[in-house]
Design a protein around this motif. Structure first.
Motif, mmCIF file in Angstrom:
data_model
loop_
_atom_site.group_PDB
_atom_site.id
_atom_site.type_symbol
_atom_site.label_atom_id
_atom_site.label_comp_id
_atom_site.label_asym_id
_atom_site.label_seq_id
_atom_site.Cartn_x
_atom_site.Cartn_y
_atom_site.Cartn_z
ATOM 1 N N THR A 1 7.375 -74.271 91.215
ATOM 2 C CA THR A 1 8.021 -74.041 92.511
ATOM 3 C C THR A 1 9.339 -73.292 92.327
ATOM 4 O O THR A 1 9.650 -72.357 93.078
ATOM 5 N N TYR B 1 5.988 -71.266 103.282
ATOM 6 C CA TYR B 1 4.965 -70.231 103.140
ATOM 7 C C TYR B 1 3.579 -70.863 102.970
ATOM 8 O O TYR B 1 2.582 -70.354 103.500
ATOM 9 N N VAL B 2 3.516 -71.971 102.253
ATOM 10 C CA VAL B 2 2.236 -72.655 102.061
ATOM 11 C C VAL B 2 1.709 -73.169 103.391
ATOM 12 O O VAL B 2 0.527 -73.002 103.731
ATOM 13 N N SER B 3 2.585 -73.775 104.199
ATOM 14 C CA SER B 3 2.148 -74.345 105.481
ATOM 15 C C SER B 3 1.682 -73.270 106.447
ATOM 16 O O SER B 3 0.845 -73.513 107.303
ATOM 17 N N SER C 1 -1.142 -73.389 96.993
ATOM 18 C CA SER C 1 -0.548 -74.174 95.914
ATOM 19 C C SER C 1 -1.615 -75.040 95.260
ATOM 20 O O SER C 1 -2.680 -75.289 95.830
ATOM 21 N N PHE D 1 1.810 -72.134 91.512
ATOM 22 C CA PHE D 1 1.445 -71.036 92.396
ATOM 23 C C PHE D 1 0.946 -69.864 91.565
ATOM 24 O O PHE D 1 1.460 -69.596 90.467
ATOM 25 N N TYR E 1 7.429 -73.851 100.280
ATOM 26 C CA TYR E 1 6.455 -74.757 100.899
ATOM 27 C C TYR E 1 6.207 -74.381 102.365
ATOM 28 O O TYR E 1 5.122 -74.647 102.901
ATOM 29 N N SER F 1 3.997 -78.644 92.184
ATOM 30 C CA SER F 1 2.912 -77.718 92.483
ATOM 31 C C SER F 1 3.070 -76.456 91.658
ATOM 32 O O SER F 1 4.163 -76.141 91.168
ATOM 33 N N GLU G 1 12.322 -75.000 99.515
ATOM 34 C CA GLU G 1 11.769 -75.458 100.794
ATOM 35 C C GLU G 1 11.016 -74.331 101.495
ATOM 36 O O GLU G 1 9.995 -74.553 102.156
ATOM 37 N N ARG H 1 -1.762 -78.653 92.580
ATOM 38 C CA ARG H 1 -0.988 -79.700 91.921
ATOM 39 C C ARG H 1 -0.861 -79.398 90.430
ATOM 40 O O ARG H 1 -1.804 -78.938 89.777
#
Length: 409
Positions: A13, A30-32, A38, A49, A28, A47, A25, A40
């Motif tokens: 991250t 961008y992920v949402s 991402s 990437f 994440y 996470s 932050e 695990r």
């Protein structure tokens, strides 16, 4: 770099945030939004990437990577090249002259011919749409009726969230048919099902149709299926990017279409032609528009230097309709009168106005034809967008308000 995955190098991250020039932050966020994926980390802490995906996003985020305001969409539907336009590589005018609207729609949707294609109306959505349309006040316009018909039909379809390609296409044909059949009849309906043009005619005018007039209406529908990324089509692609279902993307298109600079433009041309016929010539009507600082409706197109090829095709077909003679002459008078001052050519709105004036249709008829026809193109673009990464159209606002902190009001 945290590790070398099977699909290439992966970043932590912190490393992803550094490459993007943002906080952790934001990574994440961008992920949402679906802009990054991402995975695990081994051991379940944190996470990782894909480095290539992060680098691609970083390139998009840099202002110098593309001109400001330039958003490009990959599409295999329509190409506008010079003074012609093409559906999946085939001249769109030639398609409209050879095939019926539904057949051209299938070509646009699939790239395959479909001789004799017809759209059938599912009974439950039609009943709901007719009830909703019937509940509107008497002064409601056709676009109001189309919008509520889409919503009512949607409510009856529990499978509308299934975005499988074949399911969407099955839904789309029934929706186009439902939109037409839900409109109130003002003339004598044609016996039997027939094609979309035959069923739409008595919902636009009380005058009986003839073969030549139906041919013009059908050709107009086919020509208007798509025209690259018009404003309504862009709205559709934004909705589809959020994975809105087909009814919702059509609703988005209808909302954008209703503006006076898009679908409603043919209504302005209709009123102008009616006035030209009443006053016996185009000169005083054109003069009034210019004196008031208004554009002359039905002239000019930002994508064509000459005459809009859709207008050319419809004017040719309208010469075979005896009742269209006066309106056609009025349109030519408008073009010739305006040409004394500026080199503007007829666009498709003027051709639709000739059809509506000559057939005793209301001013909004051209917009109705446009909406029914373009629904097919919106579905084609939605299908393309469903294949793209979701929520990819997330521009950043450039804040120009007062700087914080400010006192609590």
């Amino acid at each position: 770099m945290t590790d070398q995955g099977e699909d290439g190098p992966r970043l932590t991250t912190r490393e992803a945030a550094e490459r993007l020039g943002v906080k952790a932050e934001t990574v994440y966020a961008y992920v949402s939004r679906g802009q990054l994926t991402s995975r695990r980390s081994p051991g379940g802490r944190g996470s990782t990437f894909d480095a290539r995906e992060v680098d691609a996003l970083a390139r998009k985020a840099r202002p110098e990577s593309r001109p400001a305001g330039d958003l490009v969409f990959r599409t295999g539907i329509t190409l506008i090249d010079g003074e012609r336009y093409y559906f999946r590589g085939v001249d769109a005018v030639a398609l409209a002259e050879r095939y019926a609207y539904e057949e051209v729609v299938h070509w646009v949707w699939t790239g395959r011919p479909a001789p004799g294609a017809r759209f059938t109306t599912p009974p439950e959505p039609l009943e709901a749409a007719r009830r909703a349309v019937g509940a509107l006040p008497g002064h409601a316009g056709t676009m109001d009726r189309l919008r509520v018909a889409v919503i009512a039909a949607s409510a009856t379809d529990p499978l509308r969230f299934d975005l499988d390609r074949e399911m969407v296409l099955s839904t789309a044909g029934g929706l186009i048919s439902t939109l037409v059949d839900a409109l109130p009849v003002v003339g004598r309906p044609h016996p039997g099902e027939g094609g979309i043009a035959r069923r739409l005619w008595p919902r636009l005018t009380g005058r009986p149709s003839d073969d030549a007039s139906l041919l013009v209406l059908d050709r107009a529908l086919a020509l208007l299926i798509d025209h690259d990324l018009a404003a309504s089509t862009l709205a559709v692609r934004v909705a589809a990017s959020a994975r809105a279902h087909p009814y919702a993307v059509v609703s988005a298109g209808l909302g954008a279409l209703e503006g006076p600079l898009h679908g409603a433009a043919s209504g302005l041309a209709h009123r102008m032609l009616s006035e030209v016929l009443e006053r016996g010539g185009a000169a005083p009507v054109v003069a009034d528009h210019l004196r008031a600082g208004r554009r002359v409706p039905g002239l000019g197109h930002r994508l064509y230097r000459g005459e809009d090829p859709r207008a050319q095709a419809l004017f040719t077909a309208l010469t075979e309709v005896p009742a269209a003679g006066p309106a056609l002459a009025a349109a030519r008078d408008v073009v010739a009168t305006t040409a004394r001052h500026t080199a503007l050519h007829a666009n498709v709105d003027l051709a639709l106005a000739v059809l509506s004036v000559a057939s005793g249709m209301p001013a909004e008829a051209g917009e109705t034809v446009f909406a029914v026809a373009r629904t097919a193109g919106w579905i084609a673009h939605a299908l393309e967008e469903y294949e793209e990464r979701p929520l990819r159209m997330r521009p950043s606002g450039q804040y120009n308000g007062p700087r914080p902190p400010r006192p609590l009001p």
